[in-house]
Design an enzyme around this catalytic site. Structure first.
Site, PDB file in Angstrom:
ATOM      1  N   HIS A 186     -19.904  22.280  -7.596  1.00 12.75           N
ATOM      2  CA  HIS A 186     -19.745  23.608  -8.195  1.00 12.75           C
ATOM      3  C   HIS A 186     -20.350  23.758  -9.582  1.00 12.75           C
ATOM      4  CE1 HIS A 186     -17.207  25.546  -5.245  1.00 12.75           C
ATOM      5  NE2 HIS A 186     -16.448  24.471  -5.172  1.00 12.75           N
ATOM      6  N   THR A 194     -17.863  33.968  -9.754  1.00 12.37           N
ATOM      7  CA  THR A 194     -17.413  35.004  -8.809  1.00 12.37           C
ATOM      8  C   THR A 194     -16.803  36.198  -9.530  1.00 12.37           C
ATOM      9  OG1 THR A 194     -15.299  33.854  -8.529  1.00 12.37           O
ATOM     10  CG2 THR A 194     -16.991  33.436  -6.869  1.00 12.37           C
ATOM     11  N   LYS A 228     -20.596  29.861 -21.707  1.00 14.99           N
ATOM     12  CA  LYS A 228     -20.357  31.236 -21.248  1.00 14.99           C
ATOM     13  C   LYS A 228     -20.664  32.255 -22.356  1.00 14.99           C
ATOM     14  CE  LYS A 228     -17.015  29.857 -17.694  1.00 14.99           C
ATOM     15  NZ  LYS A 228     -17.615  30.307 -16.431  1.00 14.99           N
ATOM     16  N   LYS A 268     -16.556  40.393  -8.520  1.00 18.43           N
ATOM     17  CA  LYS A 268     -15.347  41.239  -8.537  1.00 18.43           C
ATOM     18  C   LYS A 268     -15.609  42.525  -9.314  1.00 18.43           C
ATOM     19  CE  LYS A 268     -12.750  37.017  -8.228  1.00 18.43           C
ATOM     20  NZ  LYS A 268     -12.450  35.829  -9.007  1.00 18.43           N
ATOM     21  N   LYS A 289     -13.211  35.319 -18.819  1.00 18.86           N
ATOM     22  CA  LYS A 289     -13.486  34.056 -18.110  1.00 18.86           C
ATOM     23  C   LYS A 289     -13.024  32.935 -19.031  1.00 18.86           C
ATOM     24  CE  LYS A 289     -17.788  35.439 -17.757  1.00 18.86           C
ATOM     25  NZ  LYS A 289     -18.173  35.261 -16.379  1.00 18.86           N
ATOM     26  N   ARG A 290     -13.051  31.682 -18.557  1.00 18.33           N
ATOM     27  CA  ARG A 290     -12.675  30.577 -19.437  1.00 18.33           C
ATOM     28  C   ARG A 290     -13.547  30.609 -20.695  1.00 18.33           C
ATOM     29  NH1 ARG A 290      -8.706  26.618 -17.808  1.00 18.33           N
ATOM     30  NH2 ARG A 290      -9.255  25.694 -19.795  1.00 18.33           N
TER      31      ARG A 290
END
Length: 826
Positions: free
Chosen positions: A376, A648, A546, A652, A540-541
């Site tokens: 992943h 993901t 990120k 969404k 998100k984390r």
């Protein structure tokens, strides 16, 4: 061009949230009152909202149980190939509403609760999130379970029943503070303990070579106690099982070692065994080589494989069940969710060779054909590397098996350039499939047939029907309700992109969701939100890759523009950032501190007024995602190109009518393929450009000197503008950005600002914005986890999805046999 359904056609349709029949409602009320009295031992005079939630949960669970038992009877009768999904994380969130939707009970339950004078939303809020995951990997596992049940696969999820899930995040004085997530303190109405299936798991000890082969002896035993949770498919009567293991000490644990009479200490030491399932490690995309973590990883696979073999041997055919393992890969498919359950491979070899007495080559062939593995992440710090000494101490027999497998592998890989390269790819030898294959290029060239790519997906049941009922119903009115099980049908919406009524209705649904979320934010954060502002969301984390920092630089840039020219036109924004930082990840915690500091300044500056607001969402989790995603206008997916394996969250947001601002990274690439790059706000370097920059070197200072707005923002942060009482507070962050930023924030700054301006410009034209929204929703079909699981089923596991409906509990047992015969013919 197709036309929307007429009013008469709409009335013919059953609501996608189920039928409201008078008998249904009366029966639900009766069941609710019965559980309040007999299960909870309360009456309406003393019952609390939590009691009412539990009474409703037990009422809904009653509708699951008959179908659950029926499903297992059906699998026993049909003897299909079973799929086992092994994951150290299942980020399930709440269960009540999802179950009502999948059983078609939502509307009837709403009506029953209303007639009882209670508030359904208040009851739903009483449920604790099952936070048994960190983020994407665990949430994907949860979506996959939903899809496997909906597609009628005989599938089981296996993991750990952590007593404490992902920590609760509190923000105190701008800092993240962790609190234990005691999610089981009020009990869990959805699980069923199964002590009769308790199994032993061995640790430590030594290996003894005997005439009968290797024996692992003098081990310490811990018991694995299973807890089963039902996983209902959507409207098909299939209810699969998620089995989570809890660690228990055997009765004689440590008592044998205490012959001096210290009975109390011996009993207290039982905690050492039970600590295995005490807490989820709160690390996302980061490897922490702790002994307890390795124990967790082995604990889940050792218990699970015993269970799988027991089920394989128990068959209707023949009174003694199966005695040969020849058909094992034809009846069992095991999917490893990342490397965490990789010890399953040497463990199955140990069972086959040491216990079932198969020869090595037969065992190896069966094992290779049984397992599949998904990778992943592409971040090096996420890859697991265990010290040999630790493995030797904890699992001595497994180390021997790994050495032997590795030798076989080295013999095959004599063409590999270096030993290090070979060892890095070692996990791939164990199984017949892996997902993110550009990490494993050498190996994929050696055995290309082992490697496939699978685009991840999300379940439309939770991520549309549950969280955004207004939009779900609106789509059903326009194209019919079959899209819920076949998301590709959303492309029919392309026929209505210019339909004025649909543009108006989509816009109204979004505005209603924003009003609702604005009220929630005002209540929780005491900040007045402008509901007509653009809701710009980044959840998100918290991780450097990120790039929440890039978003933060944009916020400060917007703030500076308003201050410098307060009367200039400005498209109002509410920027919402949320996510948890791993407790030991200093830089991520500093990023949160910077965001909260910027928010304090921006939200309290009278010059800014309601043009710009910044909210840091505390304790982001599944149930909060269900609130924020439907209210979002602009979805931030801004990781450095080449760092996100998929993602993901982006899907969404797209499904719920948000537009994406993002880099060409992870699933954004495929979203752009589906929707057209012109219908997203794409910016920044591409993977090739990042690679090129890595070669020639990234010089952050050159951007700082060249871009005035960037220089101004960085000077503010460095000088203590956002931390006047401690000007050096953000020194670690600024040093990182200037000197060793692996994720090249400054390199994409200028393009990001231009792209944000483009988004603001389009937002001023609501009609054109909404047209783009409709095009995005229409392009989301590919991103259903039903499609992902169909691909896994047919291309990896060798099983076929089916739309056969299992007979409901009120039909005779013969109906199951008939359906089983029909399945075998397919």
């Amino acid at each position: 061009m197709a036309t929307p359904l007429t009013d008469q056609e709409k009335r013919k349709q059953i609501s996608i949230r189920g039928i409201v029949g008078v008998e249904n409602v009366a029966e639900l009320k009766k069941s609710f009152n019965r559980h309040l009295h007999f299960t909870l031992v309360k009456d309406r005079n003393i019952a609390t909202p939590r009691d009412y939630y539990f009474a409703l949960a037990h009422t809904v669970r009653d509708h699951l149980v008959g179908r659950w038992i029926r499903t297992q009877q059906f699998y026993y009768e049909a003897d299909p190939k079973r799929v086992y999904y092994l994951s150290l994380e299942f980020y399930m969130g709440r269960t009540l509403q999802n179950t009502m939707i999948n059983l078609g009970l939502q509307n009837a339950c709403d009506e029953a609760i209303y007639q009882l004078g209670l508030d359904m939303e208040e009851l739903e809020e009483m449920e604790e999130d099952a936070g048994l995951g960190n983020g994407g990997l665990g949430r994907l596992a949860a979506c996959f379970l939903d899809s496997m049940a909906t597609l009628g696969l005989a599938a089981y999820g296996y993991g750990i029943r952590y007593e404490y899930g992902i920590f609760n995040q509190k923000i105190r004085d701008g800092w993240q503070v962790e609190e234990a997530d005691d999610w089981l303190r009020h009990g869990n109405p959805w699980e069923k303990a199964r002590p009769e299936y308790m199994l032993p798991v061995h640790f430590y000890g030594r290996v003894e070579e005997t005439r009968d082969g290797s024996k692992w002896v003098d081990t310490q035993v811990v018991l694995a106690m299973p807890y089963d949770t039902p996983i209902p498919g959507y409207m098909n009567n299939t209810v699969n099982t998620m089995r989570l293991w809890s660690a228990r000490a055997p009765n004689d644990f440590n008592l044998r070692d205490f012959n001096v009479g210290d009975y109390i200490q011996a009993v207290l030491d039982r905690n050492l065994a039970e600590n295995i399932s005490r807490v989820l490690y709160p690390n996302d995309n980061f490897f922490e080589g702790k002994e307890l973590r390795l124990k967790q990883e082995y604990f889940v696979v050792a218990a699970t494989l015993q269970d799988i073999i027991r089920r394989f041997k128990t068959t209707k055919k023949g009174s003694h069940g199966r005695t040969s393992f020849e058909s094992f890969p034809e009846k069992v498919a095991i999917q490893l969710n990342d490397t965490h359950p990789a010890m399953a491979i040497p463990e199955l070899m140990r069972i086959f060779v040491d216990i079932e007495k198969l020869d090595w080559d037969t065992a190896w062939e069966l094992t290779r054909r049984t397992f599949a593995y998904t990778n992943h992440t592409v971040l090096p710090e996420a890859l697991e590397r265990w010290p040999v000494a630790l493995l030797e101490k904890l699992l001595p027999r497994h180390l021997q098996i790994i050495y032997r497998i590795n030798q076989v592998h080295l013999d095959v890989c004599t063409g590999a350039q270096t030993l290090a390269e070979t060892e890095r790819l070692c996990v791939c030898v164990f199984s017949h499939f892996s997902s993110v294959f550009h990490r494993f290029r050498n190996f994929s060239e050696l055995e290309p047939e082992k490697f496939q790519n699978k685009t991840n997906g999300i379940t439309p049941r939770r991520w549309l029907l549950l969280c955004n009922p207004g939009l779900a119903e609106l789509i059903a009115e326009v194209i019919g309700e079959d899209y819920v099980k076949d998301l590709s049908q959303l492309k029919k919406l392309n026929d209505f992109v210019d339909n004025a009524a649909l543009i108006r209705d989509i816009s109204k649904v979004k505005q209603d969701n924003k009003m609702k979320f604005a009220q929630y934010l005002e209540k929780e954060y005491r900040v007045k939100i402008n509901p007509s502002s653009m809701f710009d969301v980044h959840v998100k984390r918290i991780h450097e890759y990120k790039r929440q920092l890039l978003n933060c630089l944009h916020i400060v840039t917007m703030y500076n523009r308003i201050r410098m020219n307060p009367t200039a036109p400005f498209v109002p924004r509410t920027v919402i950032i949320g996510g948890k930082a791993a407790p030991g990840y200093h830089m991520a915690k500093m990023i949160i501190r910077l965001i909260t500091s910027v928010a304090d300044v921006v939200n309290n500056d009278p010059v800014v007024g309601n043009k710009l607001k910044v909210i840091f969402l505390e304790n982001y989790r599944v149930s909060l995602a269900e609130k924020v995603i439907p209210a979002t206008d602009l979805s931030e997916q801004i990781s450095t190109a080449g760092t996100e394996a998929s993602g993901t969250g982006n899907m969404k947001f797209m499904l719920n009518g948000a537009l994406t601002i993002g880099t060409m990274d992870g699933a954004n690439v495929e979203m752009a393929e589906e929707a057209g790059e012109e219908n997203m706000f794409i910016f920044g370097m591409r993977v090739e450009e990042v690679a090129e920059m890595d070669k020639k070197g990234y010089d952050a200072m050159s951007y700082y000197k060249r871009i005035p707005e960037l220089k101004y923002v960085m000077d503010q942060i460095t000088s203590g503008f956002f931390s006047p009482t401690n000007p050096d507070l953000f020194k670690d962050l600024t040093d990182m950005l200037f000197k060793h930023d692996r994720f090249k924030v400054f390199a994409d700054f200028e393009d990001y600002m231009k792209c944000q301006d483009k988004a603001s410009h389009l937002y001023q034209n609501p009609k054109e914005w909404t047209k783009m929204v409709i095009k995005n929703i229409a392009a989301t079909g590919k991103f259903s986890s039903d499609r992902t699981i169909t691909e896994y089923a047919t291309e990896v596991w060798g099983v076929k999805p089916t739309d056969l409906k299992i007979p409901p509990p009120n039909e005779p047992r013969e109906a199951i046999e008939e359906t089983a015969r029909a399945l075998k013919k397919m």
